[in-house]
Structure formats: structure tokens, C-alpha cells
Design a protein around this motif. Structure first.
Motif, PDB file in Angstrom:
ATOM      1  N   ASP A  14      16.691   6.631 -26.116  1.00  0.00           N
ATOM      2  CA  ASP A  14      18.003   5.993 -26.187  1.00  0.00           C
ATOM      3  C   ASP A  14      17.923   4.777 -27.103  1.00  0.00           C
ATOM      4  O   ASP A  14      16.913   4.050 -27.090  1.00  0.00           O
ATOM      5  N   PRO A  15      18.959   4.507 -27.893  1.00  0.00           N
ATOM      6  CA  PRO A  15      18.942   3.329 -28.770  1.00  0.00           C
ATOM      7  C   PRO A  15      18.824   2.043 -27.949  1.00  0.00           C
ATOM      8  O   PRO A  15      19.354   1.939 -26.844  1.00  0.00           O
ATOM      9  N   ASP A  16      18.099   1.077 -28.504  1.00  0.00           N
ATOM     10  CA  ASP A  16      17.884  -0.216 -27.852  1.00  0.00           C
ATOM     11  C   ASP A  16      18.904  -1.203 -28.421  1.00  0.00           C
ATOM     12  O   ASP A  16      18.726  -1.714 -29.522  1.00  0.00           O
ATOM     13  N   LEU A  17      20.000  -1.442 -27.680  1.00  0.00           N
ATOM     14  CA  LEU A  17      21.077  -2.317 -28.140  1.00  0.00           C
ATOM     15  C   LEU A  17      20.815  -3.734 -27.652  1.00  0.00           C
ATOM     16  O   LEU A  17      20.591  -3.956 -26.466  1.00  0.00           O
ATOM     17  N   ALA A  25      25.824  -7.437 -32.672  1.00  0.00           N
ATOM     18  CA  ALA A  25      25.113  -6.297 -32.085  1.00  0.00           C
ATOM     19  C   ALA A  25      24.105  -5.733 -33.076  1.00  0.00           C
ATOM     20  O   ALA A  25      24.384  -5.613 -34.274  1.00  0.00           O
ATOM     21  N   VAL A  26      22.930  -5.360 -32.558  1.00  0.00           N
ATOM     22  CA  VAL A  26      21.899  -4.700 -33.365  1.00  0.00           C
ATOM     23  C   VAL A  26      21.226  -3.648 -32.480  1.00  0.00           C
ATOM     24  O   VAL A  26      20.912  -3.908 -31.317  1.00  0.00           O
ATOM     25  N   TRP A  54      23.464  -2.350 -37.475  1.00  0.00           N
ATOM     26  CA  TRP A  54      24.081  -3.602 -37.049  1.00  0.00           C
ATOM     27  C   TRP A  54      25.544  -3.413 -36.698  1.00  0.00           C
ATOM     28  O   TRP A  54      26.188  -2.470 -37.109  1.00  0.00           O
ATOM     29  N   ARG A  55      26.072  -4.365 -35.960  1.00  0.00           N
ATOM     30  CA  ARG A  55      27.487  -4.567 -35.636  1.00  0.00           C
ATOM     31  C   ARG A  55      28.105  -3.386 -34.888  1.00  0.00           C
ATOM     32  O   ARG A  55      27.508  -2.850 -33.976  1.00  0.00           O
ATOM     33  N   ARG A  56      29.317  -2.998 -35.245  1.00  0.00           N
ATOM     34  CA  ARG A  56      30.047  -1.966 -34.510  1.00  0.00           C
ATOM     35  C   ARG A  56      29.323  -0.620 -34.504  1.00  0.00           C
ATOM     36  O   ARG A  56      29.271   0.051 -33.467  1.00  0.00           O
ATOM     37  N   PRO A  57      28.744  -0.180 -35.644  1.00  0.00           N
ATOM     38  CA  PRO A  57      27.995   1.083 -35.599  1.00  0.00           C
ATOM     39  C   PRO A  57      26.839   1.056 -34.597  1.00  0.00           C
ATOM     40  O   PRO A  57      26.496   2.074 -34.005  1.00  0.00           O
ATOM     41  N   ALA A  58      26.251  -0.116 -34.374  1.00  0.00           N
ATOM     42  CA  ALA A  58      25.167  -0.248 -33.394  1.00  0.00           C
ATOM     43  C   ALA A  58      25.699  -0.007 -31.983  1.00  0.00           C
ATOM     44  O   ALA A  58      25.091   0.717 -31.180  1.00  0.00           O
ATOM     45  N   GLU A  59      26.850  -0.597 -31.678  1.00  0.00           N
ATOM     46  CA  GLU A  59      27.450  -0.410 -30.357  1.00  0.00           C
ATOM     47  C   GLU A  59      27.873   1.044 -30.157  1.00  0.00           C
ATOM     48  O   GLU A  59      27.662   1.615 -29.083  1.00  0.00           O
ATOM     49  N   VAL A  96      17.259   0.443 -42.746  1.00  0.00           N
ATOM     50  CA  VAL A  96      18.450  -0.302 -42.337  1.00  0.00           C
ATOM     51  C   VAL A  96      19.636   0.611 -42.627  1.00  0.00           C
ATOM     52  O   VAL A  96      19.944   0.899 -43.783  1.00  0.00           O
ATOM     53  N   ALA A  97      20.263   1.074 -41.565  1.00  0.00           N
ATOM     54  CA  ALA A  97      21.336   2.058 -41.695  1.00  0.00           C
ATOM     55  C   ALA A  97      22.650   1.378 -42.055  1.00  0.00           C
ATOM     56  O   ALA A  97      23.059   0.418 -41.413  1.00  0.00           O
ATOM     57  N   ASP A  98      23.281   1.880 -43.112  1.00  0.00           N
ATOM     58  CA  ASP A  98      24.644   1.459 -43.441  1.00  0.00           C
ATOM     59  C   ASP A  98      25.640   2.231 -42.592  1.00  0.00           C
ATOM     60  O   ASP A  98      26.679   1.697 -42.206  1.00  0.00           O
ATOM     61  N   SER A  99      25.318   3.491 -42.305  1.00  0.00           N
ATOM     62  CA  SER A  99      26.170   4.299 -41.431  1.00  0.00           C
ATOM     63  C   SER A  99      25.312   5.299 -40.671  1.00  0.00           C
ATOM     64  O   SER A  99      24.270   5.734 -41.152  1.00  0.00           O
ATOM     65  N   VAL A 100      25.769   5.628 -39.473  1.00  0.00           N
ATOM     66  CA  VAL A 100      25.124   6.638 -38.640  1.00  0.00           C
ATOM     67  C   VAL A 100      26.199   7.645 -38.261  1.00  0.00           C
ATOM     68  O   VAL A 100      27.219   7.287 -37.682  1.00  0.00           O
ATOM     69  N   GLN A 101      25.979   8.904 -38.624  1.00  0.00           N
ATOM     70  CA  GLN A 101      26.929   9.975 -38.339  1.00  0.00           C
ATOM     71  C   GLN A 101      26.467  10.734 -37.100  1.00  0.00           C
ATOM     72  O   GLN A 101      25.298  11.125 -37.020  1.00  0.00           O
ATOM     73  N   PHE A 102      27.378  10.952 -36.165  1.00  0.00           N
ATOM     74  CA  PHE A 102      27.056  11.713 -34.965  1.00  0.00           C
ATOM     75  C   PHE A 102      27.243  13.188 -35.274  1.00  0.00           C
ATOM     76  O   PHE A 102      28.353  13.629 -35.550  1.00  0.00           O
TER      77      PHE A 102
END
Length: 163
Positions: A14-17, A25-26, A54-59, A96-102
Motif C-alpha cells: 500500500d502507498p505510504d501517505l 501530501a507525499v 506529491w500533492r493531490r495525486p498522492a492522496e 518522481v511521478a508527475d502523474s499516476v494512472q489507475f
């Protein structure tokens, strides 16, 4: 100069937020990415790549994806270093991800692939609400296929084609 990375793989945990002292958020996560070839024993090996977003994509990643989820990452490689507790210099290379696609719903890799469930992943039907109609099963009053070939040639000019 160009520093661009595109990866598709599964989350190893699981991602570590976390949040910075300023409230940003990171999320840290590790992606298992299969290699495109097999070893001498015929087994596929994988690379385990550390990533940060980072930020909203991290959440969003932490809220909607979990261990085993298939995701696509677009970002860049970054190296950093710091002094460890033993006084030695520690070097870290990460994406360092600029975007993460589900690429699938949460728990999609662990869920039944039969498609018999109702609603989205992790959602159960509410017994107090009437069942929702499934419009995919609706054939209407006329079951005939409107695109059925009647055997006649199609009259279309080259000027009507979009290419």
C-alpha cells in the motif's frame, strides 16, 4: 536534455501517505515492473522501482490503490543523498511521478474476474434502494441489428470518407 520515465507495474505494498510540516501530501510506493525477457530457467524477473508522488495525486493514489494494483507512472528520475544515522552518505535514486494512472480499480487484481458483482470495487448494494436497471441487457422492441448487412453494395463516394 531529456529525463522522462514511463512505467507500468503493480504496487508491492500500500502507498505510504505522509504530509510535510506545511501540509503537502507525499506518497512513497514501490512498483514491480516485469522485464521484457525471461531468464535461463524461463522465469520472468521484475525490477522493484521506488517512486514518489506529491500533492493531490498522492492522496488519490493512497485512497484508491493498494498492494497489487496495476498503475502507470509518468515522471522523471531523481537522485538525492543525505547523511545516514551511522554518519555515512546515503544515495537514493527514485522516480518522481508527475502523474499516476489507475489501470484497474482498487483490489482489481485480487477480485473475482467474473464480473458478477454490482457497483464499483468495494461497494455493496444497498438493500433499502431498488435495484438499478442494467441497460446493457436491453434489446428494445426490435431485436434486429440495425447494422446488419442486407447484401446490397454501399453507395459512398471518396469525398465522404474522413481520410
Amino acid at each position: 536534455m531529456l529525463n522522462r520515465v514511463v512505467l507500468v507495474g503493480r504496487l508491492t505494498r500500500d502507498p505510504d501517505l505522509r504530509y510535510t510540516p506545511n501540509g503537502v501530501a507525499v506518497a512513497n510506493f514501490t512498483l514491480a515492473v516485469n522485464r521484457p525477457f525471461s531468464n535461463q530457467q524461463g522465469d520472468r524477473e521484475a525490477d522493484f522501482i521506488n517512486c514518489v508522488v506529491w500533492r493531490r495525486p498522492a492522496e488519490n493514489l493512497a485512497n484508491f490503490m493498494g498492494k497489487g494494483s496495476l498503475v502507470g507512472v509518468d515522471g522523471r528520475i531523481q537522485t538525492r543523498n543525505f547523511e545516514g544515522q551511522d554518519g555515512k552518505r546515503v544515495y537514493v535514486t527514485e522516480i518522481v511521478a508527475d502523474s499516476v494512472q489507475f489501470l484497474e480499480s482498487k483490489g482489481g487484481s485480487n477480485q473475482n474476474q467474473g464480473g458478477g458483482g454490482q457497483g464499483s470495487a468495494g461497494q455493496r448494494p444497498n438493500p433499502n434502494q431498488p435495484p438499478q436497471p442494467n441497460y446493457n441487457d436491453y434489446n428494445g422492441p426490435n431485436d434486429e441489428n440495425p447494422f446488419k448487412d442486407n447484401g446490397e453494395p454501399i453507395d459512398i463516394s471518396d469525398d465522404d470518407l474522413p481520410f
